[in-house]
Design an enzyme around this catalytic site. Structure first.
Site, PDB file in Angstrom:
ATOM      1  N   GLU A 169      -6.493   2.234   4.560  1.00 15.52           N
ATOM      2  CA  GLU A 169      -6.697   1.215   5.593  1.00 15.52           C
ATOM      3  C   GLU A 169      -5.477   0.320   5.759  1.00 15.52           C
ATOM      4  O   GLU A 169      -5.538  -0.888   5.515  1.00 15.52           O
ATOM      5  CB  GLU A 169      -7.936   0.374   5.267  1.00 15.52           C
ATOM      6  CG  GLU A 169      -9.199   1.203   5.105  1.00 15.52           C
ATOM      7  CD  GLU A 169     -10.474   0.362   5.105  1.00 15.52           C
ATOM      8  OE1 GLU A 169     -10.383  -0.871   5.097  1.00 15.52           O
ATOM      9  OE2 GLU A 169     -11.570   0.961   5.129  1.00 15.52           O
ATOM     10  N   GLU A 365     -14.760   6.823   3.200  1.00 20.30           N
ATOM     11  CA  GLU A 365     -15.652   5.698   2.879  1.00 20.30           C
ATOM     12  C   GLU A 365     -16.709   5.575   3.961  1.00 20.30           C
ATOM     13  O   GLU A 365     -16.416   5.723   5.149  1.00 20.30           O
ATOM     14  CB  GLU A 365     -14.904   4.348   2.817  1.00 20.30           C
ATOM     15  CG  GLU A 365     -14.012   4.176   1.620  1.00 20.30           C
ATOM     16  CD  GLU A 365     -13.290   2.818   1.603  1.00 20.30           C
ATOM     17  OE1 GLU A 365     -13.805   1.836   2.176  1.00 20.30           O
ATOM     18  OE2 GLU A 365     -12.200   2.759   1.010  1.00 20.30           O
TER      19      GLU A 365
END
Ligand code: FCB
Length: 458
Positions: A169, A365
């Site tokens: 991320e 995720e």
């Protein structure tokens, strides 16, 4: 009404759970580990809820054997974890810490003994403080230090680990860390955020080159957290501003890595904020990817401003004006996040449509925070099971529409240090008592074990 009939995933689909170093390891300065920006940030008053730090976290550093045995009991086929850069290179460059390397070697060995495929991430936000002190990812120097670190890890672990990702991320580290300052290192400087957003990608590209030079046959990827950006409620947000949020949050990362270019509309909007980009950089960034990690939690819901809204802007989206977050929905997780499984399908289909060279995807995720207590040794968490059920169905829908998805990692294996929100946001399949550090698998963990065993939902 959602159709709840049985669903099946393709043979060989990989099921796992994910964690990250600073969120679970503890043992902050043990075994020669250097400080990271998260040590500094969490020890700065007012930065993390209730003054929580990752000093102890889940104490995974000392409980590695039991934790891996627990993963095996839960039937996990793969485990996604991150390497603490400052544990293996205390200053982020130069000296290598053999004790730190040995920890990850042992982790990998234990996983392999249990038949669990390791999937390490090189950077999950815990930049060595030694590098932050010389400018962190605002500086181009850190880019080449990252390349050295990546090569080291390929050399030391690449004989046993083939599946790697570089960054987790990178949007979050750039903009939460440097524009809104909600995360470490806590800056509020838009130009710094954009420089970091670029340098992370450059470091990713350089790392891929360095790792491939070190060894052949590695499966290398990067983990992005895209979201649909959708209008909800009134007043309506200006569409071109919504498009700009989409460019910052989504297109910047995919256009650069998969097309070798940044979105023209965003470059025009950023102007001098994007001065860190140099000729030739995008060629380095757009290295072939063996796989792509997608983290998905919820769609970003936005609306236009009312007279009561501050006109200060939305710090994480520096040049965007006239847009803010839509009010929290009535039904939401403990994070305040909406539950938008339909967005998960739409997002994956969009990536598949917009990027013809999209590599195979792993969902790296997906999960939700709910605080359900342990009662008489059992932790019933029906809302998590519901969330996961809906998202696995949404994922299956996208796959049926042609998206090539090879695996799914639930976030998270166990409750952990949820960054600026501390220990109160509980994402685990396994409940952790942060006084005793006792682990108690929740109902969702047993439900997930059943999903894995049947390669689908019965
Ligand atoms: C993601 C992060 C992960 C965790 C989850 C809830 O943004 O990658 O570390 O905090 O959110």
């Amino acid at each position: 009404m959602t159709d709840r009939s049985a669903i099946q995933f393709p043979d060989g689909f990989l099921w796992g759970a994910a964690t990250a170093s600073y969120q679970i390891e503890g043992a902050a300065l043990e075994g020669g580990r250097g400080k990271s920006v998260w040590d500094t940030f969490s020890h700065t008053e007012g930065k993390v809820a209730k003054g929580h730090t990752g000093d102890v976290a889940c104490d995974h550093y000392h409980r590695l054997d039991d934790d891996v045995a627990m993963m095996a009991d839960l039937g996990l086929q793969s485990y996604r974890f991150s390497i603490s850069w400052s544990r293996v290179m205390p200053d982020g460059r130069g000296a290598v810490n053999a004790v730190g390397l040995a920890f990850y070697q042992r982790l990998v060995d234990r996983l392999l003994e249990h038949g669990i495929t390791p999937c390490p991430t090189l950077f999950h936000w815990d930049l060595p403080q030694g590098l932050e002190d010389i400018g962190g990812f605002r500086s181009r120097d850190t880019v080449s230090w990252f390349g050295d670190y990546a090569a080291l890890m390929a050399r030391e672990l690449g004989d046993r680990v083939s599946m790697w990702s570089t960054f987790n991320e990178p949007w979050c580290y750039a903009y939460l860390g440097h524009a809104s300052g909600r995360h470490a290192p806590g800056l509020t400087d838009p130009a710094a955020a954009v420089a970091v957003a670029h340098h992370e990608l450059l470091a990713h590209g350089l790392a891929l080159r360095a790792m491939r030079a070190e060894r052949s046959g590695l499966q290398l990827g990067i983990v992005i957290n895209p979201s649909n950006v959708r209008q909800e409620g009134t007043p309506t947000a200006p569409p071109e501003q919504v498009r700009l949020i989409d460019a910052i949050h989504n297109r910047w990362w995919f256009d650069a890595t998969l097309r070798g270019e940044y979105p023209a509309d965003l470059l025009a909007s950023y102007g001098p904020l994007a001065d860190a980009i140099q000729p030739g950089d995008l060629e380095v960034i757009a290295q072939p990817l063996d796989w792509l990690g997608i983290n998905y939690y919820f769609d970003i819901l936005v609306r236009g401003l009312t007279a009561d809204d501050s006109a200060d802007g939305w710090l994480e989206y520096p040049t965007v004006t006239g847009v803010t977050e839509a009010p929290t929905r009535e039904v939401h997780t403990d994070m305040g996040w909406p539950i938008t499984p339909e967005g998960f399908t739409a997002l994956l289909v969009r990536l598949h449509t917009d990027y013809p060279n999209l590599p195979p995807i792993h969902i790296t995720e997906n999960g939700c925070a709910y605080d359900d207590p342990v009662v008489d040794g059992r932790c019933a968490d029906p809302r998590r099971i519901e969330y996961l059920d809906l998202h696995l169905r949404a994922l299956r829908d996208a796959m049926q529409q042609g998206v090539d998805v090879r695996g799914y990692y639930q976030w998270s294996l166990m409750d952990n240090f949820e960054w600026a929100l501390g220990y109160d946001k509980r994402f685990g399949l396994v409940h952790v008592d942060f006084d005793t550090l006792e682990r108690t698998p929740r109902d969702s963990a047993f439900w997930y074990r059943d999903v894995i065993a049947h390669n689908g939902i019965r």
